[in-house]
Design an enzyme around this catalytic site. Structure first.
Site, PDB file in Angstrom:
ATOM      1  N   PRO A  49       0.846  -1.230   0.023  1.00 25.95           N
ATOM      2  CA  PRO A  49      -0.096  -0.082  -0.131  1.00 25.95           C
ATOM      3  C   PRO A  49       0.836   1.325   0.105  1.00 25.95           C
ATOM      4  O   PRO A  49       1.811   1.401   0.805  1.00 25.95           O
ATOM      5  CB  PRO A  49      -0.778  -0.104   1.107  1.00 25.95           C
ATOM      6  CG  PRO A  49       0.202  -0.961   2.278  1.00 25.95           C
ATOM      7  CD  PRO A  49       0.909  -1.814   1.413  1.00 25.95           C
ATOM      8  N   ASP A  88      -1.952   3.103   2.631  1.00 25.54           N
ATOM      9  CA  ASP A  88      -1.091   3.123   3.996  1.00 25.54           C
ATOM     10  C   ASP A  88      -1.593   4.298   4.587  1.00 25.54           C
ATOM     11  O   ASP A  88      -1.304   5.544   4.113  1.00 25.54           O
ATOM     12  CB  ASP A  88       0.360   2.774   3.873  1.00 25.54           C
ATOM     13  CG  ASP A  88       1.195   2.497   5.162  1.00 25.54           C
ATOM     14  OD1 ASP A  88       0.343   2.404   6.162  1.00 25.54           O
ATOM     15  OD2 ASP A  88       2.193   2.906   5.061  1.00 25.54           O
ATOM     16  N   TRP A 614       4.408  -0.354  10.458  1.00 23.10           N
ATOM     17  CA  TRP A 614       4.716  -1.587   9.427  1.00 23.10           C
ATOM     18  C   TRP A 614       4.174  -3.027   9.972  1.00 23.10           C
ATOM     19  O   TRP A 614       4.060  -3.645   9.130  1.00 23.10           O
ATOM     20  CB  TRP A 614       6.478  -1.841   9.800  1.00 23.10           C
ATOM     21  CG  TRP A 614       7.433  -0.758   8.858  1.00 23.10           C
ATOM     22  CD1 TRP A 614       7.939   0.330   9.593  1.00 23.10           C
ATOM     23  CD2 TRP A 614       7.316  -0.485   7.616  1.00 23.10           C
ATOM     24  NE1 TRP A 614       8.342   0.937   8.629  1.00 23.10           N
ATOM     25  CE2 TRP A 614       8.011   0.279   7.364  1.00 23.10           C
ATOM     26  CE3 TRP A 614       6.711  -1.101   6.566  1.00 23.10           C
ATOM     27  CZ2 TRP A 614       8.277   1.041   6.157  1.00 23.10           C
ATOM     28  CZ3 TRP A 614       6.935  -0.765   5.096  1.00 23.10           C
ATOM     29  CH2 TRP A 614       7.895   0.498   5.010  1.00 23.10           C
ATOM     30  N   GLN A 650      12.183  -1.539   0.641  1.00 21.97           N
ATOM     31  CA  GLN A 650      11.337  -2.110   1.604  1.00 21.97           C
ATOM     32  C   GLN A 650      11.729  -3.307   2.290  1.00 21.97           C
ATOM     33  O   GLN A 650      11.112  -3.917   2.817  1.00 21.97           O
ATOM     34  CB  GLN A 650      10.248  -2.522   0.624  1.00 21.97           C
ATOM     35  CG  GLN A 650       9.374  -1.309   0.179  1.00 21.97           C
ATOM     36  CD  GLN A 650       8.732  -0.448   1.212  1.00 21.97           C
ATOM     37  OE1 GLN A 650       8.247  -1.023   2.314  1.00 21.97           O
ATOM     38  NE2 GLN A 650       8.721   0.858   1.187  1.00 21.97           N
ATOM     39  N   TRP A 654       8.524  -3.520   4.544  1.00 19.51           N
ATOM     40  CA  TRP A 654       7.370  -4.366   4.243  1.00 19.51           C
ATOM     41  C   TRP A 654       7.714  -5.853   3.966  1.00 19.51           C
ATOM     42  O   TRP A 654       6.980  -6.714   4.327  1.00 19.51           O
ATOM     43  CB  TRP A 654       6.536  -3.897   2.940  1.00 19.51           C
ATOM     44  CG  TRP A 654       5.334  -4.248   2.640  1.00 19.51           C
ATOM     45  CD1 TRP A 654       4.392  -4.310   3.595  1.00 19.51           C
ATOM     46  CD2 TRP A 654       4.681  -5.130   1.572  1.00 19.51           C
ATOM     47  NE1 TRP A 654       3.190  -4.950   2.929  1.00 19.51           N
ATOM     48  CE2 TRP A 654       3.322  -5.181   1.754  1.00 19.51           C
ATOM     49  CE3 TRP A 654       5.405  -5.112   0.296  1.00 19.51           C
ATOM     50  CZ2 TRP A 654       2.829  -5.924   0.763  1.00 19.51           C
ATOM     51  CZ3 TRP A 654       4.507  -5.729  -0.738  1.00 19.51           C
ATOM     52  CH2 TRP A 654       3.209  -6.030  -0.487  1.00 19.51           C
ATOM     53  N   LYS A 687      20.045  11.082  -6.745  1.00 17.59           N
ATOM     54  CA  LYS A 687      18.787  11.034  -6.416  1.00 17.59           C
ATOM     55  C   LYS A 687      17.802  11.944  -6.438  1.00 17.59           C
ATOM     56  O   LYS A 687      18.224  13.183  -6.385  1.00 17.59           O
ATOM     57  CB  LYS A 687      18.824  10.706  -4.551  1.00 17.59           C
ATOM     58  CG  LYS A 687      17.651   9.866  -4.073  1.00 17.59           C
ATOM     59  CD  LYS A 687      17.702   9.699  -2.467  1.00 17.59           C
ATOM     60  CE  LYS A 687      16.561   9.074  -2.293  1.00 17.59           C
ATOM     61  NZ  LYS A 687      16.546   8.783  -0.545  1.00 17.59           N
ATOM     62  N   LYS A 690      12.175  16.405  -4.732  1.00 14.26           N
ATOM     63  CA  LYS A 690      11.402  17.627  -5.096  1.00 14.26           C
ATOM     64  C   LYS A 690      12.470  18.891  -4.753  1.00 14.26           C
ATOM     65  O   LYS A 690      12.347  19.936  -5.342  1.00 14.26           O
ATOM     66  CB  LYS A 690      10.364  17.474  -4.031  1.00 14.26           C
ATOM     67  CG  LYS A 690       9.058  17.444  -5.222  1.00 14.26           C
ATOM     68  CD  LYS A 690       8.024  17.636  -4.613  1.00 14.26           C
ATOM     69  CE  LYS A 690       7.194  16.181  -4.171  1.00 14.26           C
ATOM     70  NZ  LYS A 690       6.128  16.184  -2.927  1.00 14.26           N
TER      71      LYS A 690
END
Length: 1142
Positions: A49, A88, A614, A650, A654, A687, A690
């Site tokens: 999610p 999530d 988590w 993750q 996750w 990387k 924004k």
RNA sequence: AGUCCCGUAGCUCAGCUGGUUAGAGCGCUACACUGAUAAUGUAGAGGUCCCCAGUUCAAGUCUGGGCGGGACUACCA
């Protein structure tokens, strides 16, 4: 309806994207892709999610492309793939977002704003960008079922989480312990890591530091280290106040240590000390090396020393030492040397003092080694570290009297009891007052337990609110005892197919090997509340596993008088509708207002912690189904997942929580196959963020190019697990190169198919009746189908995409279509032409299906453009079609091999022509090819016509090996010779390369050859060498690998005339085109005479007429100035042509 | 600091179990082709395969140690 193939005016993938989206919407294709597979085996996919409180970025496109393409592929291979979307919704980012929006801090919650209002704001905040997310999902063509997404804040979702927690609780896997966390005694609160990362928190401070001298216990283990003096370990600390809590010393396993004889600088006692070799010069300067041992007097500035032995860290493990400050005793094993992988020799002594209650690393290595922490028992019966929450050494009067009697040396401790560990915590103290650190250090000096005490400036974190130093302090937390199932986690992990494998064995595997218990507690407001209620003394506790259970407990509590009424009164137990669950709220603050009654009748309050978010996402296999309250019977249909895919970030998130919860609850993996993809970086490899402004907006990119080239680029540019350096130019290149070529190929097909009214209505032309080139491309196509299937089954889409790309651009377009153009235009609609159409159609249709998972938009358009006309295997959409399977009978390796020969020979001949500046339009008489074996001749003969046409040469002449005109070349075969002859390999290679033409011929006739290399006889067989033709002396020759071709460049008069004829054809075709004639228009041609051209025109008039669809071709003396067109046929040979449509 | 990934042409990437001229596409240069044409073909230039050791007859490929980029986890006496 027209039965013509659609022809496009221009190629606009962005428009196709929109058209196809509309089609899917109207057709409900996504739901069909599931409903048409009803009853088929299921393929289970779990959607990790996303959090909708952040905007989607380009990096979301790659993992979603991966997910999508596997699901589409599985659908096409006949599985039913249900995939439920999810959100999530809990966690810190949401809370921080709200705090920013409302302009408040954590401290204001419950004061300036109620928890109720705050959580309501979170609930709004978290779904802020759902529209954007859904839009991206839609536009990029990510098929995931958004009809009924799972949402982690949903009460039903939380109810499942509670149920799982209760199961763990009942199994004894949920316990309350402590972790070492940043703590501010001044503010009386723990600090989160992000609070610690506030600017200005780390500051340089000057503290008293102390090198402690830890006395080794002389026993069997340590005996070998002893000389005449007592032996000590030296360990440095910047926080001497933690020394009373020391319970171990850590050494680096691979660090070298030296044992040094010397005197203690403060007491003058002879001692032998252990210190890291890299650091011992700091304590024992070279100049003192020569000092005489015996003449040393206590107090002298320069102290003699002598290094007596050297050890590795591992040699020291297990040595026991006496407690440095024996105020009280720890409960359990302590005071020995352990290994710490994090120990360095950057500063200190290379030996680290371990106080498990005041250092996170300390706590970790101590737990691994089974070392007990220094814990006290307070008056409430709770275990405490030696420092209380105000930052004082625990006052004796606050401790449990019986415990004190048994464990504390009151005489020693009294002097220090109640002292603040940092003067800053005590309002009465100033910087000038002696600190606890100083007093402890002084005490140690006197007792021959300190080797060096000095002031030291170091960087230390401070509380951002109070400006006072923080402590690392054990704070209460709830844990899941994941270590109890560690072995099982590791075992089950081995059954998971990781892509790449290294992430499974490496990053994830190592993580499991070093597993610690899962810290579940979070002191926040917006999240799943821990469903545990406790009595005040902590002796009784209850874990609630369902709303039903909670209702029953509330009822008891009301009866016991702890609650007035049930806040969840309206809830109907056993009714699982959304509406029913919307009547209640299981979040804070509502659950906090619930008090329960214990078995013995005491009041119980909820533990205020929330659980780690988590756990929310890791429990989604269960919670998305509201298991076990609903879907208990059919749970096996959606568990475990066949496939998941997320970013490699993750791994510990996750991936771990899915795996851990599944193992603990069901003793099963949660997923069987997994792709963990790398990051998306900008074109320079930085990387994207924004803040830096280098983030690529996925919406803009999709709008401009359509999502197909974007998806194709991401999948084929690099392996998913490698980082992707995202460059829009790459997307453009894919658009042009792959999609452009495929589009051109389709345009070519549709143009001529429509002219010939081809709709695939004829029966398939039998394979054996199809020409070589058709069988070739179909063979390659089937090889491709095989490879793509293998690659996708192995979860390697990059390989699949690249293979498709090569086939389309190289073989289908640049070779098949180019060579076959003439078969499509003009001529009869005969079997050969039908075969060409059918073959090209099959290729295009198969490519559409093969590529559909990766490029779902264009391929669906292509598939429908093709199949809606022919109705061959038409399922309405390519995504409902069956994935191509290989027809092995159509794969002909010999055929593929000889076509490769043809391609190479053509390229070689064209290259020769270019060197000689011979235009391809100029026909040449022959090429000559050396034949070294019969197989090659047969192979060549089969593709002879293709080659001759392509290079515009009339014939081929084979030159046999023994004709004597071929110069041969011989090369050693290292693969066979290397293992046999080893060391003299170089010599053999030299000797073989030197063999003369006669030697080679002899070798070939005998089939063997002998050499003497470095006095060793070498028997060569033909296996051991490669013999190839190199040159045909006297001819123009090209070489590539084992292939050799000679070109006859003599131009006879007849060839010259034919060349002229072809020049004319070319000019006339150009004129036709410029005049906008239709491809099928007939013309009348008039040409002005020219002495250099007349005979060519007369001799090749028929040929020219036929090629240009001329019904009449005539020569005239002059064409009037106002008509006709001037053309240059050869250099300085100019005439005029007039072309008129009839 | 630990763990993992990556480092090959100007750029993006191939290179299978080690085998002798290290490849492709893009870009660049030149030429050709022209009924797929906002295409296409051919050729050329462009490489210390990050560095150093080692194993081997043979290393881009295997081993060890560095360096550089990235990610995650952790944070220090």
């Amino acid at each position: 309806m027209s039965n013509k193939f659609r022809e496009y005016k221009n190629f606009d993938l962005s428009q196709i994207n929109k058209d196809v989206l509309k089609f899917w919407e109207n057709d409900d294709t996504f739901h069909k892709s599931m409903s048409t597979r009803e009853g088929k085996p299921t393929f289970v996919f779990y959607e990790g999610p996303p959090s909708a409180n952040g905007q989607p970025g380009i990096h979301h496109v790659i993992s979603r492309s991966l997910k999508d393409l596997i699901c589409r592929y599985k659908t096409m291979t006949g599985f039913q793939v249900k995939r439920k979307a999810g959100w999530d919704t809990h966690g810190l980012p949401v809370e921080l977002g709200v705090e920013k929006t409302l302009g408040i801090t954590k401290e204001d919650i419950g004061k300036k704003i109620t928890v109720e209002e705050y959580n309501a704001a979170c609930r709004r905040e978290v779904m802020k960008y759902t529209d954007l997310w859904e839009d991206l999902t839609h536009k990029m063509g990510y098929w995931v079922n958004m009809d009924d997404p799972y949402i982690t804040y949903d009460n039903r979702y939380i109810e499942t989480l509670w149920n799982l927690l209760k199961e763990l609780f009942d199994k004894g896997m949920l316990y309350k312990g402590y972790t070492i966390q940043p703590f501010s005694p001044a503010a009386g609160t723990g600090l989160s890591s992000h609070e610690l990362n506030q600017p200005g928190t780390y500051r340089d401070v000057k503290d008293t530091t102390c090198v402690g001298q830890f006395k080794v216990v002389r026993n069997e283990i340590s005996e070998k280290f002893f000389g005449n003096e007592d032996l000590y370990f030296l360990a440095w600390t910047t926080t001497p106040w933690t020394l009373p809590s020391n319970t171990a010393l850590a050494v680096g396993p691979n660090i070298q240590y030296v044992q040094v004889r010397t005197y203690n600088p403060y007491t003058g006692t002879p001692v032998s000390v252990m210190v890291a070799k890299d650091l011992y010069r700091k304590f024992f300067p070279e100049k003192n090396e020569a000092l005489d041992f015996d003449s040393y007097e206590a107090g002298a500035k320069n102290i003699p020393f002598e290094a007596v032995a050297e050890y590795k860290g591992t040699d020291l493990e297990g040595i026991q030492y006496e407690q440095l400050i024996p105020w009280m005793k720890p409960d359990g094993d302590a005071f020995r040397v352990i290994l710490g992988d994090y120990v360095t020799t950057e500063d200190g002594t290379g030996i680290v003092h371990i106080a498990p209650t005041f250092g996170a690393d300390d706590d970790r290595v101590a737990k691994v080694a089974g070392i007990a922490p220094m814990l006290l028992l307070d008056k409430e019966g709770k275990q405490q570290p030696m420092v209380d929450k105000q930052g004082r050494l625990f006052p004796i009067e606050d401790l449990d009297a019986a415990w004190v009697a048994a464990n504390v040396d009151v005489d020693l401790y009294n002097e220090f009891s109640g002292r603040y560990v940092k003067n800053a915590y005590d309002a009465d103290l100033t910087e000038k007052d002696a600190t606890l650190d100083v007093d402890i250090s002084v005490m140690l000096k006197k007792e021959n337990k300190a080797f060096r005490v000095e002031k030291h400036v170091h960087n230390y974190p401070h509380c951002w609110r109070t400006d006072k130093p923080i402590l690392y302090y054990p704070l209460d937390s709830w844990f899941i005892k994941t270590t109890a199932v560690k072995d099982r986690l590791i075992e089950l992990n081995k059954t998971i197919n990781w892509k790449p494998a290294s992430t499974g064995t490496g990053r994830f595997g190592n993580w499991l090997e070093n597993l610690v218990d899962w810290n579940l507690s979070r002191s926040r407001y917006w999240g799943t509340p821990l469903p545990i209620w406790r009595t005040e003394d902590g002796t009784e506790q209850k874990c609630i596993g369902s709303v039903e259970e909670l209702m029953a407990e509330i009822k008891k509590a009301i009866e016991a008088g702890f609650m007035d009424k049930n806040p969840y009164d309206e809830f109907i137990v056993g009714e699982y509708s959304k509406e029913n669950y919307e009547k209640i709220d299981l979040h804070r603050p509502y659950v906090d207002d619930i008090y329960l009654v214990s078995e013995s009748g005491h009041k119980m309050t909820r533990e205020t912690d929330l659980i780690d978010v988590w756990f929310d996402s890791g429990a989604m296999p269960f919670a998305q189904m509201h298991y076990p309250f609903e879907n208990k019977e059919n749970f096996g249909e959606v568990y475990p997942a066949d496939f998941i895919a997320e970013g490699v970030d993750q791994t510990r998130g996750w991936f771990f929580t899915l795996h851990a919860i599944s193992t603990m609850i069901n003793d099963s993996v949660a997923f069987k196959n997994i792709i963990s993809n790398g990051l998306v970086l900008d074109a320079k490899g930085n990387k994207m963020s924004k803040r830096l402004g280098n983030a690529v907006d996925p919406f803009e990119t999709i709008e401009k190019y359509g999502s197909d080239p974007l998806r194709w680029y991401m999948i084929t540019n690099s392996q998913p697990w490698d980082n992707l350096k995202f460059d829009v130019n790459g997307v453009e290149e894919v658009r042009r190169k792959f999609f452009g070529t495929l589009y051109n190929t389709y345009s070519f097909f549709s143009l001529y198919a429509n002219i010939d009214r081809f709709t695939y209505s004829e029966a398939d032309v039998a394979m054996e009746k199809r020409p070589e080139i058709d069988r070739w491309v179909l063979s390659l196509l089937n090889s491709l189908v095989k490879e793509v299937n293998v690659a996708l089954e192995a979860y390697e889409p990059t390989r699949a995409g690249r293979a498709i790309n090569d086939f389309v651009t190289e073989n289908l377009s640049n070779w098949y279509v180019r060579l076959c153009r003439k078969r499509f235009w003009g001529g009869e609609y005969d079997e050969d032409k039908i075969s060409a159409y059918q073959t090209l159609y099959t290729c295009l249709s198969t490519i559409a299906k093969l590529s559909a998972p990766i490029a779902p938009f264009f391929m669906d358009q292509l598939y429908r453009d093709l199949n809606s006309i022919t109705n061959k295997d038409f399922e309405g959409s390519v995504h409902l079609a069956n994935y191509p399977t290989v027809d092995a009978t159509l794969i002909d390796e010999k055929l593929e091999e000889r076509m490769t020969i043809a391609q190479k020979v053509c390229s070689m001949v064209l290259s020769l022509r270019r060197k000689e500046k011979l235009k391809v339009r100029q026909p040449l008489q022959k090429i000559m090819v050396p034949i070294l074996d019969n197989d090659f001749e047969a192979q060549f003969e089969a593709v002879k016509d293709i080659i001759l046409t392509e290079v515009n040469v009339k014939e081929v002449e084979y030159i046999t090996a023994n004709s004597g005109v071929i110069k041969k070349k011989i090369k050693p075969n290292f693969k066979t010779l290397g293992p046999k002859y080893g060391k003299i390999m170089k010599g053999i290679a030299g000797a073989v390369n030197k063999l003369s033409q006669d030697d080679i011929n002899l070798f070939e006739t005998n089939g063997s050859f002998q050499l003497l290399v470095q006095e060793q006889q070498v028997d060569l067989t033909l296996e051991d060498v490669e013999i190839m033709s190199e040159d045909i002396p006297g001819w123009l020759v090209a070489n590539e690998g084992a292939l050799t071709v000679a070109l006859d460049i003599t131009i006879t008069e007849s060839l010259r005339e034919e060349g002229i004829a072809r020049e004319f054809i070319n000019r006339i075709q150009n004129i036709r085109k410029e005049s906008d004639f239709d491809v099928t228009d007939k013309v009348v041609i008039t040409i002005q005479r020219h002495d250099n051209l007349n005979s060519a025109l007369e001799n090749f008039a028929d040929y020219i007429s036929k090629q240009t669809l001329a019904s009449e071709l005539s020569l005239v003396d002059e064409i009037a100035n106002d008509s006709g067109q001037e053309v240059e046929i050869e250099a300085d040979v100019v005439t005029k042509i007039d072309v008129k449509r009839v």
